[in-house]
Design an enzyme around this catalytic site. Structure first.
Site, mmCIF file in Angstrom:
data_model
loop_
_atom_site.group_PDB
_atom_site.id
_atom_site.type_symbol
_atom_site.label_atom_id
_atom_site.label_comp_id
_atom_site.label_asym_id
_atom_site.label_seq_id
_atom_site.Cartn_x
_atom_site.Cartn_y
_atom_site.Cartn_z
ATOM 1 N N THR A 85 29.895 -2.044 -18.262
ATOM 2 C CA THR A 85 30.942 -1.126 -19.007
ATOM 3 C C THR A 85 31.899 -0.458 -18.511
ATOM 4 O O THR A 85 31.340 0.249 -17.213
ATOM 5 C CB THR A 85 30.152 -0.485 -20.396
ATOM 6 O OG1 THR A 85 31.103 0.315 -20.825
ATOM 7 C CG2 THR A 85 29.321 0.667 -19.607
ATOM 8 N N TYR A 117 24.849 6.220 -22.886
ATOM 9 C CA TYR A 117 24.973 4.596 -22.941
ATOM 10 C C TYR A 117 25.332 4.314 -21.444
ATOM 11 O O TYR A 117 24.970 3.478 -20.891
ATOM 12 C CB TYR A 117 26.018 4.248 -23.762
ATOM 13 C CG TYR A 117 26.698 2.730 -23.651
ATOM 14 C CD1 TYR A 117 25.727 1.563 -23.998
ATOM 15 C CD2 TYR A 117 27.917 2.594 -23.236
ATOM 16 C CE1 TYR A 117 26.151 0.276 -23.805
ATOM 17 C CE2 TYR A 117 28.233 1.225 -23.462
ATOM 18 C CZ TYR A 117 27.481 0.321 -23.434
ATOM 19 O OH TYR A 117 27.722 -1.058 -23.292
#
Length: 328
Positions: free
Chosen positions: A131, A157
């Protein structure tokens, strides 16, 4: 969707972790009809069986409901495959603030188990979905390349993805694996279960008179469609040769444009046919703890290799909204 076989003839048996999730289920929609032997491994904590039910019962498809933390089961399941497409992770970014251990277990430990299972089974190649969140505040006001650092995550995350990247890279150097890591912009399309488009549509269905935009209203990010994400990953995999000196490669993946959150609100309102909705901006610096309101990444590296998203970020957002509304 592209007619050519996604992975050509390089791979025959593909193991997809998180195969019942948003990206995973779309990957199955390409691989299974194209004749690849595919195993989807998912505990259904985020994925949904209805996303993949059209493939269940087909001779070249196997679904295994199991947890990435069950290493023994994972080793049994992955044995005999040619390629691992590792998508399994905790995707409840907001919820992980209350349960931070999920990012450790479902991202880092899950990835460790995945590469360790590959090592034990003699499988070399892994494609990983990372990401742009790994760049933290570095990408808030300027577009960053894959070389940006140091990587200081501002969410569990992102920390989980950095830890996952680290284990993949070290296993590539220590045990002969080959890794293709892709740091995404925001991937959108049908079957989304969270995210700004999902949230706006559900809020407006509950109250079409008012739309709350959390944060300060200045958010903007790179959005691209799930099929373009999959095609970009496959292109990077097939067109980047790795060897013992360079056994791992990292690409940013997305469009070369961004869409402001206010533009997303405008598109959702237009597609829902709402003309008199009042937009309310919350006014807080971040929508939730760990939120990255502005994410800018460069995709020049994958563009130079020969792949580029066909749609702009704005175009992708409109198509995704229409899909979520059942309009296409």
């Amino acid at each position: 969707m592209t007619v050519a076989r996604l992975l050509k003839d390089r791979y025959r048996k593909i193991f997809v972790s998180g195969g019942a999730g948003f990206i995973g289920s779309h990957l199955l929609d390409i691989l299974v009809p194209q004749g690849y032997e595919v195993t989807a491994y998912d505990n259904l904590s985020n994925g949904k069986i209805e996303f993949i039910e059209q493939h269940i019962g087909k001779p070249n498809f196997t679904f295994i409901r199991a947890d990435m933390l069950d290493r023994k089961r994972l080793i049994e399941a992955v044995r005999g495959h040619d390629l691992v497409w590792h998508l399994a992770a905790n995707t409840d970014i907001i919820g992980s603030h209350e349960r931070p251990e999920r990012d450790l277990r479902d991202c880092v430990e899950a990835t460790f188990n995945m590469v360790e299972a590959m090592r034990q089974c003699g499988i070399r190649d892994i494609v990983f979905s990372s990401t742009g969140a790994v760049y933290g505040s570095l990408c808030e006001d300027r577009a960053v390349s894959e070389d940006a650092g140091p990587l200081c995550p501002i969410s569990g995350y992102a920390a989980g993805k950095i830890g996952s990247e680290a284990f993949i890279c070290c296993y590539c150097h220590m045990y002969g694996l080959r890794g293709w890591i892709f740091r995404f912009g925001n991937v959108i399309g049908a079957r989304m279960t969270h995210g700004v488009i999902y949230d706006f549509i559900h809020r407006l269905r509950e109250n079409p008179d008012e739309l709350l935009i959390k944060g300060d209203g200045r958010q903007e990010k790179n959005y691209f469609l799930v099929e373009e994400c999959i095609e970009g990953m496959a292109f990077g995999l097939l067109n980047t040769e790795l060897d013992d000196q360079k056994p791992c490669e990292i690409f940013n993946l997305g469009t070369d444009s961004v869409t402001p959150v206010t533009k997303i609100a405008q598109i959702v309102l237009e597609e829902m046919g709402l003309k008199n909705t009042r937009i309310v901006i919350e006014g807080t610096p971040r929508a939730w703890p760990g939120d990255q309101p502005r994410v800018h990444i460069t995709v020049e590296k994958i563009n130079r290799l020969g792949w580029k998203a066909r749609l702009s970020s704005d175009e992708a957002v409109r198509i995704a909204v229409r899909r979520m509304l059942g309009k296409e």
